[in-house]
Design an enzyme around this catalytic site. Structure first.
Site, PDB file in Angstrom:
ATOM      1  N   GLU A 214       0.842  -1.215   0.000  1.00 46.18           N
ATOM      2  CA  GLU A 214       0.000   0.000   0.000  1.00 46.18           C
ATOM      3  C   GLU A 214       0.872   1.258   0.000  1.00 46.18           C
ATOM      4  OE1 GLU A 214      -2.762  -0.795  -0.895  1.00 46.18           O
ATOM      5  OE2 GLU A 214      -2.845  -2.858  -0.179  1.00 46.18           O
TER       6      GLU A 214
ATOM      7  N   TYR B 129      -1.525  -8.083 -11.074  1.00 49.54           N
ATOM      8  CA  TYR B 129      -0.562  -8.053  -9.965  1.00 49.54           C
ATOM      9  C   TYR B 129       0.716  -8.818 -10.298  1.00 49.54           C
ATOM     10  CZ  TYR B 129      -4.150  -6.154  -6.843  1.00 49.54           C
ATOM     11  OH  TYR B 129      -5.087  -5.351  -6.250  1.00 49.54           O
TER      12      TYR B 129
HETATM   13  N1  BES Z   1      -5.746  -1.019  -4.701  1.00 51.95           N
HETATM   14  C1  BES Z   1      -5.827  -2.349  -4.249  1.00 51.95           C
HETATM   15  C2  BES Z   1      -7.212  -2.771  -3.867  1.00 51.95           C
HETATM   16  C3  BES Z   1      -8.275  -2.659  -4.953  1.00 51.95           C
HETATM   17  C4  BES Z   1      -7.984  -2.807  -6.286  1.00 51.95           C
HETATM   18  C5  BES Z   1      -9.582  -2.417  -4.599  1.00 51.95           C
HETATM   19  C6  BES Z   1      -8.984  -2.693  -7.250  1.00 51.95           C
HETATM   20  C7  BES Z   1     -10.574  -2.314  -5.541  1.00 51.95           C
HETATM   21  C8  BES Z   1     -10.269  -2.447  -6.883  1.00 51.95           C
HETATM   22  C9  BES Z   1      -4.877  -2.613  -3.083  1.00 51.95           C
HETATM   23  O1  BES Z   1      -3.687  -1.919  -3.176  1.00 51.95           O
HETATM   24  C10 BES Z   1      -4.509  -4.060  -3.111  1.00 51.95           C
HETATM   25  O2  BES Z   1      -3.927  -4.476  -4.074  1.00 51.95           O
HETATM   26  N2  BES Z   1      -4.822  -4.823  -2.059  1.00 51.95           N
HETATM   27  C11 BES Z   1      -4.484  -6.217  -1.958  1.00 51.95           C
HETATM   28  C12 BES Z   1      -3.283  -6.422  -1.090  1.00 51.95           C
HETATM   29  C13 BES Z   1      -1.991  -6.637  -1.764  1.00 51.95           C
HETATM   30  C14 BES Z   1      -0.889  -6.985  -0.780  1.00 51.95           C
HETATM   31  C15 BES Z   1      -1.961  -7.519  -2.959  1.00 51.95           C
HETATM   32  C16 BES Z   1      -5.611  -6.927  -1.270  1.00 51.95           C
HETATM   33  O3  BES Z   1      -6.477  -6.261  -0.709  1.00 51.95           O
HETATM   34  O4  BES Z   1      -5.625  -8.146  -1.273  1.00 51.95           O
HETATM   35 ZN    ZN Z   2      -2.522  -2.675  -4.803  1.00 49.88          ZN
END
Ligand code: BES
Ligand code: ZN
Length: 621
Positions: free
Chosen positions: A312, A401
């Protein structure tokens, strides 16, 4: 007008008149964002003043949103996105005007049309949120740790900001904001802005975010939380019953911000704080500027899951500073962030540790690609995807990702770390506070790294990564040193060695994850029992380990774990844990178990998680 917007206008004008005198970088036409109905590419939206009251009884946010605009292109209408909002009235420069609404469109909501003049400056919308506000989760006191006060938080990404603020809700439109938020006076309000560190008696809080941000980074949290400083620029807010643990878990975050700066340049947002949400939060984390929202499930007691915070935090560069132009370019937000996160983790720990994260990520990616293959959906395994007509959340897969991060890793391995980091530093600098499309990124990569070197271009093979399916052949795999040791111990165990005899000394969470992930499924009951007796996975405080163990337990129908699993599912709302676990129950014929647990747990889940699980468990569409 933000710089970015000026650029879009210019690019659009350029496309129309084909003026060859424009600068080189402007020759790439920015794609139109299909997930907003706003016309903030024509009317210039500069600043938002939000004035709202949070009503926990009515489960409603009500008040006004005043937009400061400029209208150099003589538009006769300002169009804003809304979703299930009640619009009471609209004023332009203090005078009531006759607004109109478009038809409701699936996912997108309802466009709000406001008549404006060439010299209009301030547009105020008086409104209330609806029951279907997708951004809002209202938690009852019993759904918080201390169980005394209710809690509200927003989740605006990708296109939910419009369900609590009438706004130009696309990643390509940035605005600064200030806010006045009134909450019950025993609660504190926090936003993605300058934040209070203490409650006040009035329940009125004021916020300032002078740096322009897109609507998906608008965030509000309201509850009974306490602040604790980590260092002079970082700190954590959490339920009073969790603040000690949270503070201890995140003790390295001050150092983490410094380390991130050493890698990719100054942190440009002022403070970096973390708000720990109730456990019903559907995500791991959300990069709201100045205030990351995080799930409490990363508080394991041994700091082994703080790489989520690294992720984050990394978004403060990739995403918040340099933003995906549309949700089709989502991998530019998330792939860069995963790459950055792993580099940061490596610098905070060592290479062998980061290599474990790379390998676990690779395994996730393989799994996702296989699933897409089975579903005959390989188009979604391209980095650049087409989300038109779909909910942008559908792009939230390991492709953006892990394939995204792996692509950058390949470039790093091909050109060397030094060049890579120089490249990334200038990438962040030169695109700061702007959006970027996949095509612009490729052009930038060509110009600054590949520089016409054919052999290099072939080694990288941009097209295969960005516009091709699956995992390209030239993908690199991390060093498996630590995991090979884990494999050896797993093999020993599977061929009869008692768990107590295994050499697991010094294993971190990630070694355990690899140990469990690669176990045969189902494992037999005796082996489950033996493992549990030695390591007590059933009562693990580590959410990642517990989740994996419960999946194994379901596959094996290992009943001693079921009571704890139920406790976990009733408490935790993180989608990443829920979907695989409930799916395992459904796939192994344990529908009744799934239903009975879901019935108890459902009210704690976010509406979006409820949607997914209603379809999975209750067969509801
Ligand atoms: N920005 C994302 C969360 C997100 C993306 C919410 C698209 C809604 C739409 C956040 O940074 C994220 O990637 N969270 C991941 C954690 C990460 C360590 C891979 C999660 O919540 O799992
Ligand atoms: Zn993210």
């Amino acid at each position: 007008m933000t710089k970015r917007l000026a650029f879009v206008l210019f690019a659009a004008a350029f496309a129309a008149c084909n003026n060859t005198e424009t600068q080189k970088e402007q020759t790439i036409e920015k794609a139109v964002d299909k997930h907003t109905q706003s016309n903030a590419d024509v009317v210039d939206v500069k600043h938002l003043s939000l004035d709202v009251k949070v009503d926990f009884d009515a489960k409603q946010i009500a008040g006004s949103a005043t937009w400061s605009i400029e209208n150099p292109k003589h538009a006769d209408t300002l169009k804003l996105d809304t979703y299930d909002l009640t619009i009471d009235s609209v004023k332009v420069d203090g005078s009531l005007v006759q607004h109109s609404k478009g038809e409701f469109k699936k996912y997108l909501g309802t466009v709000l049309n406001i008549p404006i003049e060439d010299n209009s400056e301030k547009v105020t919308v008086y409104y209330k949120t609806g029951e279907g506000a997708t951004a809002l989760q209202w938690m009852e006191p019993q759904q918080t740790l201390s169980k005394k006060h209710p809690f509200l938080y927003t989740q605006s990404e990708a296109i939910y900001a419009r369900s609590w603020i009438p706004s130009p809700d696309g990643p390509g439109i940035r605005f600064s904001y200030d806010a006045r938020v009134q909450v019950p006076n025993d609660l504190i309000a926090l936003m993605s802005a300058t934040n209070p560190q203490q409650k006040n008696d009035s329940g009125i809080y004021r916020f300032e975010m002078e740096i322009p941000v897109p609507a998906y980074l608008m965030a509000l949290g309201v509850g009974d939380v306490e602040f604790r400083a980590i260092d002079e620029r970082t700190g954590v807010y959490a339920d009073p019953a969790l603040i000690d643990k949270a503070h201890n878990e995140f003790a390295e975050v001050g150092q983490m911000v410094h380390t991130a700066e050493e890698l990719y340049g100054a942190y440009r947002w002022g403070r970096y704080d973390i708000l720990v949400l109730p456990s019903g939060f559907p995500l791991g984390g959300m990069e709201n500027p100045r205030l990351t929202f995080a799930t409490p499930t990363i508080i394991s007691g041994d700091r082994s899951l703080v790489n989520l915070i690294a992720h984050e935090l990394a978004h403060s560069w990739s995403g918040n500073l340099v933003t995906n132009h549309t949700w089709n370019d989502f991998w530019l937000n998330e792939g860069f962030t995963v790459y950055f996160e792993r580099r940061l983790t490596e610098k905070m720990t060592d290479k062998s540790y980061a290599d474990m994260l790379w390998e676990l990520g690779y395994q996730d990616l393989e799994y996702t690609v296989n699933e897409m293959q089975e579903e005959d959906n390989m188009k979604d395994s391209h980095l650049k995807i087409d989300l038109a007509g779909r909910e942008p959340d559908e792009g939230l897969t390991d492709i953006a990702y892990e394939k995204g991060a792996l692509f950058l890793k390949l470039i790093e391995n091909t050109v060397g770390r030094e060049k890579m980091d120089k490249f990334l530093n200038s990438y962040f600098d030169e695109h700061a506070f702007q959006t970027i499309t996949t095509e612009e990124f490729i052009a930038y990569l060509q110009e600054h790294l590949i520089k016409g070197d054919e052999a290099l271009a072939q080694k990288i093979n941009i097209d295969a990564w960005v516009y091709g399916p699956g995992i390209p052949e030239n993908a690199t795999r991390a060093d498996m040193e630590r995991f090979e040791k884990v494999n050896a111990e797993r093999e020993k165990f599977l061929s009869g060695t008692a768990p107590a005899e295994l050499n697991t000394k010094g294993w971190t969470t990630h070694e355990w994850l690899h140990f469990l992930r690669k176990m045969p499924k189902p494992l037999d009951d005796t082996k489950m029992t033996a493992l549990d007796k030695e390591y007590d996975f059933t009562h693990s405080n580590n959410s990642e380990i517990a989740d994996l163990w419960y999946i194994m337990a379901v596959a094996t129908k290992y009943k001693p774990a079921y009571a704890s699993m139920e406790g976990f599912l009733v408490k935790v709302g993180r989608r990443k844990f829920l979907t695989p676990l409930y799916s395992e129950m459904m796939e192994t014929g344990q529908t009744e178990t799934a239903k009975s647990i879901y019935e108890k747990a459902r009210s704690n889940y976010h509406p979006l998680a409820q949607g997914t699980l209603d379809a999975l468990i209750l067969n509801k569409q």
